[in-house]
Write a protein that holds these residues in place. Structure first.
Motif, PDB file in Angstrom:
ATOM      1  N   GLY A 146       6.408   2.101   6.706  1.00  0.00           N
ATOM      2  CA  GLY A 146       6.826   0.701   6.741  1.00  0.00           C
ATOM      3  C   GLY A 146       7.220   0.185   5.374  1.00  0.00           C
ATOM      4  O   GLY A 146       8.195  -0.563   5.237  1.00  0.00           O
ATOM      5  N   GLY A 183       3.578  -2.364  15.906  1.00  0.00           N
ATOM      6  CA  GLY A 183       4.305  -1.781  14.791  1.00  0.00           C
ATOM      7  C   GLY A 183       5.778  -1.597  15.102  1.00  0.00           C
ATOM      8  O   GLY A 183       6.643  -1.907  14.272  1.00  0.00           O
ATOM      9  N   TRP A 228       2.664  -7.065   9.496  1.00  0.00           N
ATOM     10  CA  TRP A 228       2.507  -6.117   8.393  1.00  0.00           C
ATOM     11  C   TRP A 228       1.312  -6.500   7.511  1.00  0.00           C
ATOM     12  O   TRP A 228       0.449  -5.664   7.210  1.00  0.00           O
ATOM     13  CB  TRP A 228       3.793  -6.093   7.574  1.00  0.00           C
ATOM     14  CG  TRP A 228       3.761  -5.298   6.311  1.00  0.00           C
ATOM     15  CD1 TRP A 228       3.715  -5.786   5.042  1.00  0.00           C
ATOM     16  CD2 TRP A 228       3.791  -3.873   6.177  1.00  0.00           C
ATOM     17  NE1 TRP A 228       3.718  -4.761   4.127  1.00  0.00           N
ATOM     18  CE2 TRP A 228       3.764  -3.580   4.800  1.00  0.00           C
ATOM     19  CE3 TRP A 228       3.840  -2.828   7.095  1.00  0.00           C
ATOM     20  CZ2 TRP A 228       3.774  -2.274   4.314  1.00  0.00           C
ATOM     21  CZ3 TRP A 228       3.854  -1.526   6.612  1.00  0.00           C
ATOM     22  CH2 TRP A 228       3.825  -1.258   5.241  1.00  0.00           C
ATOM     23  N   ASP A 247       2.411  -2.532  -2.373  1.00  0.00           N
ATOM     24  CA  ASP A 247       3.386  -3.155  -1.480  1.00  0.00           C
ATOM     25  C   ASP A 247       4.317  -4.070  -2.271  1.00  0.00           C
ATOM     26  O   ASP A 247       5.556  -3.936  -2.225  1.00  0.00           O
ATOM     27  CB  ASP A 247       2.624  -3.931  -0.397  1.00  0.00           C
ATOM     28  CG  ASP A 247       3.531  -4.660   0.574  1.00  0.00           C
ATOM     29  OD1 ASP A 247       4.766  -4.597   0.433  1.00  0.00           O
ATOM     30  OD2 ASP A 247       2.993  -5.299   1.494  1.00  0.00           O
ATOM     31  N   PHE A 261       0.864   0.266  13.975  1.00  0.00           N
ATOM     32  CA  PHE A 261       0.432  -0.016  12.612  1.00  0.00           C
ATOM     33  C   PHE A 261      -1.065   0.267  12.492  1.00  0.00           C
ATOM     34  O   PHE A 261      -1.841  -0.566  11.989  1.00  0.00           O
ATOM     35  CB  PHE A 261       0.714  -1.463  12.220  1.00  0.00           C
ATOM     36  CG  PHE A 261       2.118  -1.703  11.738  1.00  0.00           C
ATOM     37  CD1 PHE A 261       3.004  -0.659  11.536  1.00  0.00           C
ATOM     38  CD2 PHE A 261       2.567  -2.991  11.481  1.00  0.00           C
ATOM     39  CE1 PHE A 261       4.295  -0.889  11.075  1.00  0.00           C
ATOM     40  CE2 PHE A 261       3.863  -3.229  11.019  1.00  0.00           C
ATOM     41  CZ  PHE A 261       4.730  -2.179  10.822  1.00  0.00           C
TER      42      PHE A 261
END
Length: 409
Positions: free
Chosen positions: A226, A286, A330, A350, A401
């Motif tokens: 992701g 996800g 997320w 991230d 996810f």
């Protein structure tokens, strides 16, 4: 509620600084080249501090990191105001510190949310924070322009400092590092301290702790996939549209209205997406989030094709909806799946890759458009925006996810 208010204040302060500095260019207090240097300095401070802040927030109190980072940014803005039109080195140093405060806050806020909000309420909480940021982004330019009629740039910068004070002082206490560590079976330092030959406990180095965060990220294939997709979309699609939209608005439609309408539609779409995702719990969350991320491809695609301007505006609205269909799940999944004592470090990774590479994308996209023209560049970027999330969805754990597999919501 206090955490929501603090994150809203930090988001508004982060958005407002480049806008207010832009006003300083308009009133000729600084030049366009100086503005570019200040924004670059802020980005440099952000990139360094987001990594350091992730380690510190896992090592010490997340609330403490937010406090000191916010205070640093609050102290930097008066210095930036003091240097306007007087001292370029002072302005650059203040911009670096302001960016550092912003960067250190981001992973700490993510981890603090996981501490103070119950798991079943985190998606709604993340959506509420997104709503507040998008709402201020929508109303902020008009409000700032109105304030600029009565207030000078120096005073507006002081107002940004007040927002950082709110971000620093308002959040309530978190669970504390010891409580989080006991829940996760780790020590209070966010990692396992070493023991030397004399039996004395030694704290791991900064790089060792950051590497521990990298190892934690590697334990979650869905996260790596992701993050890769998000980085591609931001560094190509977001960067390409940022450069091409003003050109297309001017050259194809012969008006600045399309630029303003498309950006407003994007923000409104993001607001709508946050409202939807606050309660929507698809079984394959996800996949749904990655599909939303892929919707951004319609933005560069609309600029590539000879369509009515309304189609461009609609494409940006769809892109805005999609980005929040991705962002909120997320963040929620990261807070749920990552080990609590390593959450800030993984979150810092991230932000470093996804948003940190955006300036690099802009630096490459602009000359590419100038050399090859907008159409081939937009075509490649649109294809990448569709392909990257689709490729990420092929990772088995990306469906929910979740490293353990699909989680039914």
């Amino acid at each position: 509620m206090r955490l929501w208010g603090a994150t809203t204040a930090s988001g508004l302060a982060t958005w407002a600084l480049p806008f207010v500095l832009g006003l300083a260019v308009l009133d000729r207090t600084i030049g366009a080249a100086t503005l570019g240097l200040l924004l670059a300095a802020r980005t440099a401070g952000f990139l360094v501090a987001v990594a350091v802040g992730g380690v510190l927030a896992d090592r010490y109190s997340r609330r403490g990191v937010v406090l000191w980072a916010g205070l640093a940014a609050a102290a930097a803005t008066p210095l930036l105001a003091l240097g306007l039109g007087r001292s370029l080195p002072l302005m650059i140093a203040a911009a670096v510190v302001a960016g550092a405060g912003q960067g250190a806050c981001r992973p700490a806020f993510q981890a603090l949310t996981a501490e103070v909000v119950d798991e079943d309420r985190r998606q709604a909480a993340n959506a509420a924070m997104t709503l507040s940021v998008r709402a201020t982004t929508l109303a902020g330019p008009s409000l700032t322009a109105l304030l600029a009629v009565a207030l000078d740039t120096w005073t507006l910068l002081l107002g940004i400092g007040v927002l950082w004070l709110v971000a620093a002082l308002v959040p309530g206490p978190g669970a504390g590092r010891q409580g989080a560590a006991e829940a996760d079976g780790a020590d209070g330092a966010g990692g396992v301290d070493g023991v030397d030959a004399e039996g004395v406990r030694r704290r791991p180095s900064f790089f060792a702790e950051f590497a521990e965060g990298l190892r934690e990220a590697r334990r979650h294939p869905w996260f790596l996939a992701g993050l890769g997709a998000l980085t591609v979309v931001i560094s190509t699609g977001y960067s390409a549209t940022g450069v091409a939209l003003p050109l297309v608005s001017r050259d194809t439609y012969d008006t600045g209205f399309v630029l303003a309408a498309a950006m407003t539609a994007y923000t409104l779409g993001a607001l709508g997406g946050a409202v939807v995702v606050a309660r929507w719990r698809p079984r394959a969350q996800g996949w749904a989030a990655l599909a939303g991320l892929g919707l951004y491809g319609f933005a560069p695609l609309s600029l590539l094709l000879p369509v009515h301007w309304a189609v461009v505006v609609a494409a940006y609205a769809v892109a805005g909806i999609g980005i929040e269909l991705f962002n909120v799940p997320w963040f929620t999944a990261t807070q749920r799946e990552v080990a609590p004592d390593k959450l800030a470090r993984v979150s810092s990774l991230d932000f470093m890759l996804s948003y940190g590479l955006a300036p690099a994308g802009l630096a490459l996209i602009a000359p590419a458009i100038e050399h090859f023209g907008p159409r081939p560049v937009l075509a490649v970027c649109a294809a990448l925006c569709f392909a990257a999330p689709a490729a990420a969805a092929l990772v088995p754990s990306a469906r929910g996810f979740a490293r353990q597999g699909v989680r039914d919501e």
